[in-house]
Enzyme design. Structure first.
Site, PDB file in Angstrom:
ATOM      1  N   ARG A 175      37.510  20.755  31.871  1.00 16.94           N
ATOM      2  CA  ARG A 175      37.221  20.593  30.193  1.00 16.94           C
ATOM      3  C   ARG A 175      36.213  21.024  29.493  1.00 16.94           C
ATOM      4  NH1 ARG A 175      38.449  14.176  29.954  1.00 16.94           N
ATOM      5  NH2 ARG A 175      38.700  14.840  27.630  1.00 16.94           N
ATOM      6  N   LEU A 186      40.039  11.416  39.048  1.00 19.65           N
ATOM      7  CA  LEU A 186      40.525  12.160  38.132  1.00 19.65           C
ATOM      8  C   LEU A 186      40.550  11.500  36.713  1.00 19.65           C
ATOM      9  CD1 LEU A 186      43.996  13.535  39.660  1.00 19.65           C
ATOM     10  CD2 LEU A 186      41.699  14.621  39.312  1.00 19.65           C
ATOM     11  N   ASP A 187      40.321  12.253  35.691  1.00 17.82           N
ATOM     12  CA  ASP A 187      40.454  11.380  34.434  1.00 17.82           C
ATOM     13  C   ASP A 187      41.586  10.858  34.098  1.00 17.82           C
ATOM     14  OD1 ASP A 187      37.799  12.523  33.939  1.00 17.82           O
ATOM     15  OD2 ASP A 187      38.566  14.560  32.797  1.00 17.82           O
ATOM     16  N   LYS A 188      41.584   9.765  33.190  1.00 18.24           N
ATOM     17  CA  LYS A 188      42.847   9.008  32.953  1.00 18.24           C
ATOM     18  C   LYS A 188      44.198   9.845  32.522  1.00 18.24           C
ATOM     19  CE  LYS A 188      44.731   5.802  29.395  1.00 18.24           C
ATOM     20  NZ  LYS A 188      44.402   5.120  28.054  1.00 18.24           N
TER      21      LYS A 188
END
Length: 317
Positions: A236, A137-139
């Site tokens: 996104r 997962l992204d930060k």
């Protein structure tokens, strides 16, 4: 006796003309390029049963065979970092990741990552590629991730991801009022001008996102997104491509907009919202050892719940 890796794969026709080492890096993406380079050099990673040079061209259809002893894969150290465990047994670990936590060490994030935390909790994972992390997962995206605790589990889960049988569903709050849900089927690849970003591009890889409306507000929408594929920044990029960028997205959010007539508290919250409003809420897969389907859910974290409460109050004004 050391554990061994025994894997066979076919080179797809889409890789015609690619170098052998490049094809290996694509197909065995769980392993570092340095590790693959060593295996090619020592002859444990072969092409149609023969040891070949890294620059050898491939033509599609050849058989890749990997037969190697499992050695320590991770050079980063363990760190005693707290994280939320949703489920754990001898083979898998399901985590509810906080937003703000980096998954893999990298430039500017050499420690304090989820990988460091996993190595402290599961020391044996130092023998696995990426410390057993199967997907990331992204930060600044929160929510559910699965981590393997054995090579068998990691290989099986990676195959499930490739076969698109892992179910991943996300909560998101987007800018704009959606009239209905739908599907985005648009390939994603590196942005042609900004290498740090992803973009919808004809030369990209297949990317499919299904989405549905949960609740509409005056200038925003709460949506549920289900991934059919798992490209970098997929939700996104796809939501921005649909002209409904995620609230708080610093990369794909576009020009900041406030809904006309919004209350002062809502305006302030939208200005200060610290991350993209995206949370991995549901994860389901076939347990790699028992063969049974397992499903996990994680409720939205406080910052997203507060955001939705403010959007609801804005409607009631």
């Amino acid at each position: 006796m050391a554990d061994t890796i025994n894997r066979e794969e076919r080179i797809p026709e889409t890789m015609i003309g690619m170098r052998f080492d490049q094809a290996c890096a694509e197909i065995f993406s769980d392993y570092s390029r340095e590790r693959l380079k060593h295996w090619i050099k020592t002859g444990v990673l072969t092409l149609d049963g023969a040891a070949v040079k890294p620059r050898e061209k491939v033509y599609g259809g050849e058989r890749l065979s990997l037969n190697a002893e499992l050695e320590e894969e991770v050079s980063h150290g363990p760190e005693d970092i707290e994280f939320e465990i949703v489920f754990e047994d001898d083979d898998v670990l399901v985590i509810n990741k906080d937003h703000g936590m980096v998954v893999h060490p990298g430039a500017g994030n050499h420690d304090g990552t989820l990988l460091n935390a996993i190595l402290h909790h599961c020391p044996g994972n130092s023998m696995l590629p990426r410390a057993g992390i199967v997907h990331r997962l992204d930060k600044d995206t929160s929510g559910l991730m699965v981590v393997a605790k054995s090579l068998t589990a990691q290989t099986e889960l990676a195959e499930q991801l490739q076969a698109r049988t892992v179910s991943r569903e996300y909560d998101a709050v987007v800018t704009g009022v959606m009239t209905a849900g739908g599907t985005v089927d648009a390939p994603i690849g590196r942005h042609p001008k900004d290498r740090k970003r992803q973009a919808v591009t004809h030369s990209g890889k297949l990317a499919i996102t299904h989405y549905r409306v949960v609740e509409r507000f005056r200038g925003h929408t709460h949506v549920r997104c289900k991934l059919e594929t798992g490209r970098t920044h997929q939700i996104r990029v796809h939501m921005a491509h649909q002209r409904y960028p995620l609230v708080g997205d610093p990369v794909y959010g576009g020009r900041f907009k406030l809904p006309p007539g919004a209350s002062d508290p809502l305006k302030e919250l939208l200005r200060q919202f610290p991350r993209q409003a995206l949370h991995a809420r549901r994860l389901a897969f076939i347990h790699p050892i028992t063969g049974k389907e397992v499903e996990f859910r994680a409720e939205m974290p406080g910052d997203m719940l507060v955001l939705i409460d403010y959007l609801k109050e804005d409607i009631a004004r």
